[in-house]
Design an enzyme around this catalytic site. Structure first.
Site, PDB file in Angstrom:
ATOM      1  CG  HIS A 157       5.772   0.739   2.584  1.00 26.83           C
ATOM      2  ND1 HIS A 157       4.755   1.770   2.277  1.00 26.83           N
ATOM      3  CD2 HIS A 157       4.749   0.184   3.845  1.00 26.83           C
ATOM      4  CE1 HIS A 157       3.217   2.178   3.188  1.00 26.83           C
ATOM      5  NE2 HIS A 157       3.752   1.049   4.170  1.00 26.83           N
ATOM      6  CD  GLU A 166      -0.407  -0.553   8.893  1.00 23.31           C
ATOM      7  OE1 GLU A 166      -1.105   0.186   7.608  1.00 23.31           O
ATOM      8  OE2 GLU A 166       0.339   0.616   9.099  1.00 23.31           O
ATOM      9  CG  HIS A 195       1.993  -3.133   6.039  1.00 20.10           C
ATOM     10  ND1 HIS A 195       3.887  -2.658   7.598  1.00 20.10           N
ATOM     11  CD2 HIS A 195       2.036  -2.184   6.191  1.00 20.10           C
ATOM     12  CE1 HIS A 195       3.639  -1.243   7.179  1.00 20.10           C
ATOM     13  NE2 HIS A 195       2.420  -0.939   6.202  1.00 20.10           N
ATOM     14  CB  CYS A 202       2.931   5.940   5.571  1.00 18.37           C
ATOM     15  SG  CYS A 202       3.417   4.303   6.905  1.00 18.37           S
ATOM     16  CG  HIS A 250       0.789 -12.448  -2.062  1.00 19.25           C
ATOM     17  ND1 HIS A 250       0.291 -12.888  -1.516  1.00 19.25           N
ATOM     18  CD2 HIS A 250       1.949 -12.459  -2.535  1.00 19.25           C
ATOM     19  CE1 HIS A 250       1.811 -13.447  -0.662  1.00 19.25           C
ATOM     20  NE2 HIS A 250       2.791 -12.832  -1.829  1.00 19.25           N
ATOM     21  CG  HIS A 310      -0.518   0.626   2.336  1.00 10.57           C
ATOM     22  ND1 HIS A 310      -1.158   1.024   3.477  1.00 10.57           N
ATOM     23  CD2 HIS A 310       0.952   0.193   2.931  1.00 10.57           C
ATOM     24  CE1 HIS A 310      -0.406   1.324   4.467  1.00 10.57           C
ATOM     25  NE2 HIS A 310       0.579   0.784   4.227  1.00 10.57           N
TER      26      HIS A 310
HETATM   27 ZN   LIG Z   1       2.145   1.131   5.916  1.00  6.47          ZN
END
Ligand SMILES: [Zn+2]
Length: 113
Positions: free
Chosen positions: A26, A103, A28, A22, A66, A13
């Site tokens: 990237h 997260e 998670h 953020c 994914h 995201h």
């Molecule tokens: Zn993030």
């Protein structure tokens, strides 16, 4: 009593409005905890773990794992992702009592009814 199941999914995201790191694309390894509360049925269970798994797999994990979350939500903060998950589970008829979305290892959002 409350039964809890834990699931994991990987997703990318980005938060373009965010002033910090953020902002960039990237990923998670999200951990989702689903809690279902209730009284015991005649078999001594609140809800069979397998029933929870079936709903969460079909309506959440198969949709988000994914993926790039920005293709599903405009602003995929952890708060809005867990709210989206709650709506999906409501539509699927799962009577969850609370959801927690991790997260990162140290950061999570708790969504309670
Ligand atoms: Zn993030």
């Amino acid at each position: 009593m409350t039964v809890a199941r834990r699931y994991r999914f990987e997703a990318a995201h980005q938060l373009p409005w965010h002033p910090g790191k953020c902002r960039g694309l990237h990923g998670h390894s999200y951990v989702l905890e689903v809690h279902v509360s209730g009284s015991l049925d005649e078999h001594g269970m609140v809800m069979d773990f397998g029933e929870v798994d079936t709903v969460v797999d079909k309506h959440v994990l198969c949709v988000l794992d994914h993926t790039h979350l920005n293709e599903v939500l405009d602003n995929p903060t952890a708060e809005l992702v867990v709210a989206w998950i709650g709506e999906r589970l409501d539509t699927a008829g799962l009577a969850w009592s609370s959801l927690r979305l991790w997260e990162t290892e140290d950061g999570s959002v708790l969504f309670e009814r």
